[in-house]
Design a protein around this motif. Structure first.
Motif, PDB file in Angstrom:
ATOM      1  N   ALA A 145     -47.844  48.781 -93.093  1.00  0.00           N
ATOM      2  CA  ALA A 145     -48.519  48.851 -91.758  1.00  0.00           C
ATOM      3  C   ALA A 145     -48.240  50.120 -91.138  1.00  0.00           C
ATOM      4  CB  ALA A 145     -47.159  47.767 -90.967  1.00  0.00           C
ATOM      5  N   GLY A 146     -48.591  50.238 -89.704  1.00  0.00           N
ATOM      6  CA  GLY A 146     -48.731  51.288 -89.131  1.00  0.00           C
ATOM      7  C   GLY A 146     -50.219  51.666 -88.761  1.00  0.00           C
ATOM      8  N   ASN A 147     -50.237  52.943 -88.387  1.00  0.00           N
ATOM      9  CA  ASN A 147     -51.758  53.671 -87.972  1.00  0.00           C
ATOM     10  C   ASN A 147     -52.534  53.625 -89.108  1.00  0.00           C
ATOM     11  OD1 ASN A 147     -51.522  53.305 -85.168  1.00  0.00           O
ATOM     12  ND2 ASN A 147     -50.775  55.600 -85.022  1.00  0.00           N
ATOM     13  N   GLY A 148     -53.904  53.425 -89.146  1.00  0.00           N
ATOM     14  CA  GLY A 148     -54.735  53.731 -90.104  1.00  0.00           C
ATOM     15  C   GLY A 148     -55.082  55.451 -90.077  1.00  0.00           C
ATOM     16  N   LYS A 149     -56.144  55.916 -90.699  1.00  0.00           N
ATOM     17  CA  LYS A 149     -56.676  57.073 -90.649  1.00  0.00           C
ATOM     18  C   LYS A 149     -56.993  57.267 -89.193  1.00  0.00           C
ATOM     19  CE  LYS A 149     -57.975  57.174 -95.395  1.00  0.00           C
ATOM     20  NZ  LYS A 149     -58.922  57.397 -96.652  1.00  0.00           N
ATOM     21  N   ARG A 150     -57.174  58.800 -88.935  1.00  0.00           N
ATOM     22  CA  ARG A 150     -57.514  59.237 -87.612  1.00  0.00           C
ATOM     23  C   ARG A 150     -58.850  58.723 -87.198  1.00  0.00           C
ATOM     24  NH1 ARG A 150     -54.321  63.572 -86.064  1.00  0.00           N
ATOM     25  NH2 ARG A 150     -52.891  64.223 -87.652  1.00  0.00           N
ATOM     26  N   GLY A 151     -58.902  58.109 -86.093  1.00  0.00           N
ATOM     27  CA  GLY A 151     -60.181  57.644 -85.535  1.00  0.00           C
ATOM     28  C   GLY A 151     -60.387  55.938 -85.855  1.00  0.00           C
ATOM     29  N   GLY A 152     -59.289  55.512 -86.656  1.00  0.00           N
ATOM     30  CA  GLY A 152     -59.418  54.176 -87.217  1.00  0.00           C
ATOM     31  C   GLY A 152     -58.616  53.182 -86.391  1.00  0.00           C
ATOM     32  N   GLY A 153     -58.227  51.942 -86.777  1.00  0.00           N
ATOM     33  CA  GLY A 153     -57.385  51.127 -86.115  1.00  0.00           C
ATOM     34  C   GLY A 153     -55.872  51.152 -86.578  1.00  0.00           C
ATOM     35  N   SER A 154     -55.156  50.153 -85.969  1.00  0.00           N
ATOM     36  CA  SER A 154     -53.648  50.503 -86.117  1.00  0.00           C
ATOM     37  C   SER A 154     -53.094  49.065 -86.376  1.00  0.00           C
ATOM     38  CB  SER A 154     -53.027  50.940 -84.738  1.00  0.00           C
ATOM     39  OG  SER A 154     -53.462  50.004 -83.983  1.00  0.00           O
ATOM     40  N   ILE A 155     -51.964  48.856 -86.977  1.00  0.00           N
ATOM     41  CA  ILE A 155     -50.867  47.936 -87.092  1.00  0.00           C
ATOM     42  C   ILE A 155     -49.651  48.049 -86.572  1.00  0.00           C
ATOM     43  CG2 ILE A 155     -49.986  46.057 -88.671  1.00  0.00           C
ATOM     44  CD1 ILE A 155     -52.033  46.920 -90.875  1.00  0.00           C
ATOM     45  N   THR A 156     -49.505  47.400 -85.293  1.00  0.00           N
ATOM     46  CA  THR A 156     -48.261  47.304 -84.868  1.00  0.00           C
ATOM     47  C   THR A 156     -47.417  46.172 -85.134  1.00  0.00           C
ATOM     48  OG1 THR A 156     -49.165  48.468 -82.571  1.00  0.00           O
ATOM     49  CG2 THR A 156     -46.911  47.590 -82.663  1.00  0.00           C
ATOM     50  N   ALA A 157     -46.312  46.421 -85.812  1.00  0.00           N
ATOM     51  CA  ALA A 157     -45.733  45.423 -86.674  1.00  0.00           C
ATOM     52  C   ALA A 157     -44.436  45.011 -85.874  1.00  0.00           C
ATOM     53  CB  ALA A 157     -45.569  45.886 -87.942  1.00  0.00           C
ATOM     54  N   PHE A 158     -44.006  43.721 -86.124  1.00  0.00           N
ATOM     55  CA  PHE A 158     -42.613  43.395 -85.469  1.00  0.00           C
ATOM     56  C   PHE A 158     -42.089  42.247 -86.630  1.00  0.00           C
ATOM     57  CE2 PHE A 158     -44.205  44.405 -81.243  1.00  0.00           C
ATOM     58  CZ  PHE A 158     -43.188  45.016 -80.438  1.00  0.00           C
ATOM     59  N   TYR A 159     -41.234  42.928 -87.109  1.00  0.00           N
ATOM     60  CA  TYR A 159     -40.333  42.222 -88.366  1.00  0.00           C
ATOM     61  C   TYR A 159     -38.852  41.489 -87.665  1.00  0.00           C
ATOM     62  CZ  TYR A 159     -43.609  44.761 -91.237  1.00  0.00           C
ATOM     63  OH  TYR A 159     -44.664  45.379 -91.802  1.00  0.00           O
ATOM     64  N   THR A 160     -38.694  40.412 -87.886  1.00  0.00           N
ATOM     65  CA  THR A 160     -37.414  39.824 -87.600  1.00  0.00           C
ATOM     66  C   THR A 160     -36.366  39.902 -88.546  1.00  0.00           C
ATOM     67  OG1 THR A 160     -37.868  37.461 -88.363  1.00  0.00           O
ATOM     68  CG2 THR A 160     -38.602  38.060 -85.987  1.00  0.00           C
ATOM     69  N   VAL A 161     -35.358  40.075 -88.520  1.00  0.00           N
ATOM     70  CA  VAL A 161     -34.114  40.316 -89.460  1.00  0.00           C
ATOM     71  C   VAL A 161     -33.083  39.606 -88.963  1.00  0.00           C
ATOM     72  CG1 VAL A 161     -32.508  42.249 -90.479  1.00  0.00           C
ATOM     73  CG2 VAL A 161     -34.988  42.888 -89.744  1.00  0.00           C
ATOM     74  N   LEU A 162     -32.716  38.621 -89.975  1.00  0.00           N
ATOM     75  CA  LEU A 162     -31.688  37.515 -89.652  1.00  0.00           C
ATOM     76  C   LEU A 162     -30.283  38.632 -89.899  1.00  0.00           C
ATOM     77  CD1 LEU A 162     -32.994  34.502 -91.162  1.00  0.00           C
ATOM     78  CD2 LEU A 162     -33.171  35.162 -88.856  1.00  0.00           C
ATOM     79  N   THR A 163     -29.355  38.406 -88.988  1.00  0.00           N
ATOM     80  CA  THR A 163     -28.006  38.947 -89.265  1.00  0.00           C
ATOM     81  C   THR A 163     -26.929  37.691 -89.284  1.00  0.00           C
ATOM     82  OG1 THR A 163     -27.651  39.333 -86.700  1.00  0.00           O
ATOM     83  CG2 THR A 163     -28.600  40.943 -87.895  1.00  0.00           C
ATOM     84  N   GLU A 164     -26.579  37.571 -90.317  1.00  0.00           N
ATOM     85  CA  GLU A 164     -25.544  36.538 -90.536  1.00  0.00           C
ATOM     86  C   GLU A 164     -24.296  36.527 -89.647  1.00  0.00           C
ATOM     87  OE1 GLU A 164     -24.847  36.495 -94.816  1.00  0.00           O
ATOM     88  OE2 GLU A 164     -26.991  36.090 -95.421  1.00  0.00           O
ATOM     89  N   GLY A 165     -24.213  35.369 -89.250  1.00  0.00           N
ATOM     90  CA  GLY A 165     -22.860  35.701 -88.013  1.00  0.00           C
ATOM     91  C   GLY A 165     -22.998  36.568 -87.269  1.00  0.00           C
ATOM     92  N   ASP A 166     -24.430  37.113 -86.656  1.00  0.00           N
ATOM     93  CA  ASP A 166     -24.543  38.253 -86.025  1.00  0.00           C
ATOM     94  C   ASP A 166     -24.013  39.681 -86.436  1.00  0.00           C
ATOM     95  OD1 ASP A 166     -25.755  36.483 -84.007  1.00  0.00           O
ATOM     96  OD2 ASP A 166     -24.022  36.235 -83.128  1.00  0.00           O
ATOM     97  N   ASP A 167     -23.872  39.682 -87.865  1.00  0.00           N
ATOM     98  CA  ASP A 167     -23.128  40.938 -88.669  1.00  0.00           C
ATOM     99  C   ASP A 167     -24.353  41.903 -88.433  1.00  0.00           C
ATOM    100  OD1 ASP A 167     -21.948  42.949 -89.841  1.00  0.00           O
ATOM    101  OD2 ASP A 167     -21.848  41.759 -91.650  1.00  0.00           O
TER     102      ASP A 167
END
Length: 487
Positions: free
Chosen positions: A342-364
């Motif tokens: 993910a992330g930006n492509g080459k200059r002048g191109g498109g982009s990927i803005t990514a959100f990944y969920t991360v589970l925290t067991e017992g809010d640890d």
């Protein structure tokens, strides 16, 4: 090989040439009717999730077919992993699998579907070197034809809108982008969430983690961002979640407006671990394809932890020793390999803005996957169970959250406003007990006095209804009214 026999010289009437052409045509038709040579092996062991095969040599990551006894096919009706024109004959049934390891002459195979009906000594057919072409068997649909569609980890439709045979197909693997060729993160993206826009500003091409336990509202927050974010295309990967949540997310959270410009890849918890990993890779590949077209893509993956768990299941099944809390070392190598796509492509191109969920067991927050994700992502948003239980939504813990790209996408004044806002929230929280019991005396700490006076407005700024959109311009005006003295 024998050299082809040349026809005799033309006698002048053309009869000999015509006879040779007729004879060659007959031979050609007979040769084309024959099956090409197949590389075959045999299943020698089936233990847990992994099958062992001998008599066949295939590289890691190769696809193959495993013969099953006659009966109802485990594949979806009308679907086959075979290339066009090569449907199984008679009552033949096959399950698709992937080579995930080897030991000596033994191959370790991980099926992508149910293998009920597997018999000892079942044939293993290579999907290369014959009509079972690996290029067609392991290619996945891409392009605009998938917008508004819901597919599984194999690229097969889960909705009722017809097949995707007309869409262009391509493999999952793509060459990595030279890090020096990537465009820098220098433009803010509007996600429609006031707390994020104002205090945790996200840059276009940034990769953020959403850290939360179960039941604190992460799916609803993701749905809000999917509907409100200023992006051309949205790719949603629902990896390893409950099957019930797939339909709920699409109908009640994403909505018709969000789905119209989105692609949803669903690999629920009841699918094989290989298909869950493949679903995450496929969602990323879709986002890469749209980015390469010059579009700005929002990639939402729920969740990165389930992807890591699927990788752990496979690694342990093929005998890799566990290391940190049961996670083999290869898991921590696969995480950055996925996220870095993910992330930006080459200059002048498109982009990927990514959100990944991360589970925290017992809010640890010290869970090994959460700790590894913090190191490879460009920031993290922490959801607090305490805030969620008190009716504070979205339950973003501003003190524990950070956007590493924010200094590059906002001016100095905005950055100082966000810092002052966090300082007042932090100072109030540290003295909350004294304030609640009446032991706080004003006049001793001017900064605390101001935090107490503004706390109700600070808290209101952080809260937002699920159907309320707060774009960047409104957020900045609200922040300016709240902290007008910051220069």
């Amino acid at each position: 090989m024998t050299e082809p026999v040349a026809p005799p010289p033309d006698s002048g009437t053309g009869e000999h040439s015509q006879r040779w052409r007729q004879a060659l045509t007959k031979v050609t038709h007979r040769v084309e009717a024959l099956s090409r040579y197949r590389f075959e092996g045999r299943i020698t062991r089936a233990t847990g999730l992994v099958l062992e095969a001998v008599g066949i040599r295939l590289p890691l990551g190769s696809a193959c077919l495993i013969e099953l006894s006659p009966g109802p096919s485990p594949l979806s009706p009308g679907l086959s992993p075979l290339s066009p024109g090569l449907s199984p004959q008679g009552d033949e049934r096959f399950a698709e699998a992937e080579v995930v390891g080897f030991s000596g002459e033994k191959l370790f195979l991980m099926p992508l579907a149910d293998t009920s009906g597997l018999l000892p000594g079942a044939r293993v057919l290579a999907l290369s070197g014959n009509r079972l072409d690996v290029a067609s068997a392991r290619r996945f649909p891409l392009g605009d034809g998938l917008l508004g569609r819901v597919v599984d980890g194999n690229g097969r439709p889960l909705d009722a809108h017809g097949p995707l045979e007309q869409s262009p197909h391509a493999p999952l693997e793509t060459p990595p982008i030279n890090p020096l060729a990537r465009a820098p993160i220098d433009t803010a993206i509007d996600v429609g969430i006031r707390a994020i826009n104002g205090l945790l500003t996200v840059g276009r091409g940034q990769r953020m983690g959403l850290f939360a336990g179960s039941g604190v509202g992460k799916s609803v927050l993701l749905g809000m961002m999917a509907r409100f974010t200023d992006a051309d295309v949205i790719v949603v990967g629902l990896i390893g979640e409950r099957g019930r949540e797939v339909q709920d997310f699409i109908e009640n959270i994403l909505g018709d407006d969000g789905l119209a410009r989105a692609v949803v890849v669903a690999a629920p918890a009841d699918t094989s671990p290989l298909q869950r990993m493949q679903g995450a890779a496929y969602a990323t590949r879709l986002a890469e394809d749209f980015r390469d077209q010059g579009r700005n893509v929002l990639l939402i993956m729920d969740s990165l932890t389930r992807y890591a768990m699927a990788a752990r299941e496979i690694a342990l099944a093929i005998g890799e020793p566990p290391a940190t809390k049961g996670y083999p070392p290869s898991v921590f190598a696969k995480l950055p390999a996925l996220v870095e796509r993910a992330g930006n492509g080459k200059r002048g191109g498109g982009s990927i803005t990514a959100f990944y969920t991360v589970l925290t067991e017992g809010d640890d927050q010290q869970d090994p996957i959460a700790d590894a994700a913090r190191a490879i992502l460009d920031g993290h948003i922490v959801l607090s169970r305490q805030l969620a239980e008190s009716g504070h939504y979205p339950a973003i813990d501003i003190e524990a959250s950070i956007s590493r790209a924010m200094p590059a996408v906002v001016d100095g004044k905005r950055l100082r406003q966000a810092q002052r806002f966090k300082q007042m929230i932090s100072r109030y929280q540290r003295n909350r007990d004294l304030i609640n019991v009446g032991a706080y005396v004003s006049g001793q700490d001017p900064q605390l006095d101001r935090a107490v006076a503004l706390y109700s407005r600070l808290e209101a700024f952080l809260q937002q209804r699920m159907d309320e959109v707060s774009d960047m311009s409104h957020t900045l005006r609200d922040l300016e009214r709240l902290l007008p003295d910051i220069e």
